[in-house]
Design an enzyme around this catalytic site. Structure first.
Site, PDB file in Angstrom:
ATOM      1  N   ASP A 125       0.848  -1.192   0.000  1.00 49.40           N
ATOM      2  CA  ASP A 125       0.000   0.000   0.000  1.00 49.40           C
ATOM      3  C   ASP A 125       0.883   1.241   0.000  1.00 49.40           C
ATOM      4  O   ASP A 125       2.012   1.206   0.495  1.00 49.40           O
ATOM      5  CB  ASP A 125      -0.913   0.022   1.228  1.00 49.40           C
ATOM      6  CG  ASP A 125      -1.928  -1.108   1.218  1.00 49.40           C
ATOM      7  OD1 ASP A 125      -2.363  -1.488   0.124  1.00 49.40           O
ATOM      8  OD2 ASP A 125      -2.268  -1.615   2.301  1.00 49.40           O
TER       9      ASP A 125
ATOM     10  N   ASP B 236      -7.283  -1.299  -4.209  1.00 51.56           N
ATOM     11  CA  ASP B 236      -8.298  -0.923  -3.215  1.00 51.56           C
ATOM     12  C   ASP B 236      -9.235   0.140  -3.782  1.00 51.56           C
ATOM     13  O   ASP B 236     -10.453   0.090  -3.572  1.00 51.56           O
ATOM     14  CB  ASP B 236      -7.632  -0.377  -1.949  1.00 51.56           C
ATOM     15  CG  ASP B 236      -6.760  -1.401  -1.255  1.00 51.56           C
ATOM     16  OD1 ASP B 236      -6.986  -2.609  -1.439  1.00 51.56           O
ATOM     17  OD2 ASP B 236      -5.832  -0.992  -0.538  1.00 51.56           O
TER      18      ASP B 236
END
Length: 223
Positions: free
Chosen positions: A168, A197
């Protein structure tokens, strides 16, 4: 119908490529303890982290079995989404917008699954057992770590197929005004996320907002 296939799976491939290119760049260019890098002013930043969970770092239990269950769940869900999309493409009245939205969800799920499946093999030299996101209490696998001359044994996560961390990097840096009850001074959205995401979230939000358009009720004739 061929056009639908090309558009749907072309979008899946496009999102997957963008997601993986950014993750590879982050993985090979940033270190865990690097400071955040502003992207758009101060409200959107690059902040490299890794997690063993789902979108936005959400986890399904802990340890080996939690991670393995999550990865298997991803595989099953991706298979189900592909099957569903293939059925929808064959319907003459399906809306192209819905196929695009479904492609976003599929691409996002596949992007994070790719990390779990292959990153422990692709980035073998980047595994550091002394970094917090590689440590899992109760794993039963111990590794030696040294901190300022002090050495201790820490439990580290399982590695290999379906056990890789998800990369991430994006974070909103927006703070609630101090006058907002209970939330004042805290971050509006503290989670750190990636392109996968974002694709899943946008797809699901559009399905909720436009479900009456995507799934119109059939008109029943009055007797």
């Amino acid at each position: 119908m061929r056009k639908r296939y090309l558009i749907t799976f072309g979008i899946v491939l496009f999102i997957l490529v963008i997601d993986q290119v950014i993750k590879f760049w982050i993985k090979t260019s940033f270190a865990f303890d690097d400071p955040s890098v502003p992207l758009i002013g101060e409200w959107l930043q690059l902040n490299f982290v890794e997690n063993q969970g789902m979108a936005f770092g959400t986890q399904l239990g802990g340890g080996m079995w939690g991670k393995l269950t999550l990865s298997i769940f991803r595989v099953v869900m991706i298979g189900a989404i592909i099957y569903y999309i293939l059925k929808q493409i064959k319907k003459p009245d399906v809306k192209l917008e819905f196929l695009i939205v479904s492609a976003m969800v599929l691409a996002g799920a596949a992007g994070n699954l790719f990390d779990s499946m292959f990153y422990d093999f692709i980035f073998r030299d980047y595994f550091d057992p002394c970094i917090s996101y590689n440590q899992v209490e109760g794993s039963g696998i111990f590794s030696e770590c040294s901190y300022f001359g002090y050495t201790e044994m820490v439990e580290v996560r399982h590695r290999g197929f379906l056990f890789g961390n998800v990369v991430d990097m994006f974070q909103f840096n927006v703070i609630w005004p101090s006058w907002v009850p209970w939330l004042g001074g805290g971050q509006v959205f503290p989670a750190i996320w990636n392109v996968a995401d974002f694709a899943i979230s946008c797809g699901m939000i559009l399905v909720l907002l436009r479900q009456k358009i995507y799934f119109p009720k059939e008109k029943t004739s009055k007797e």
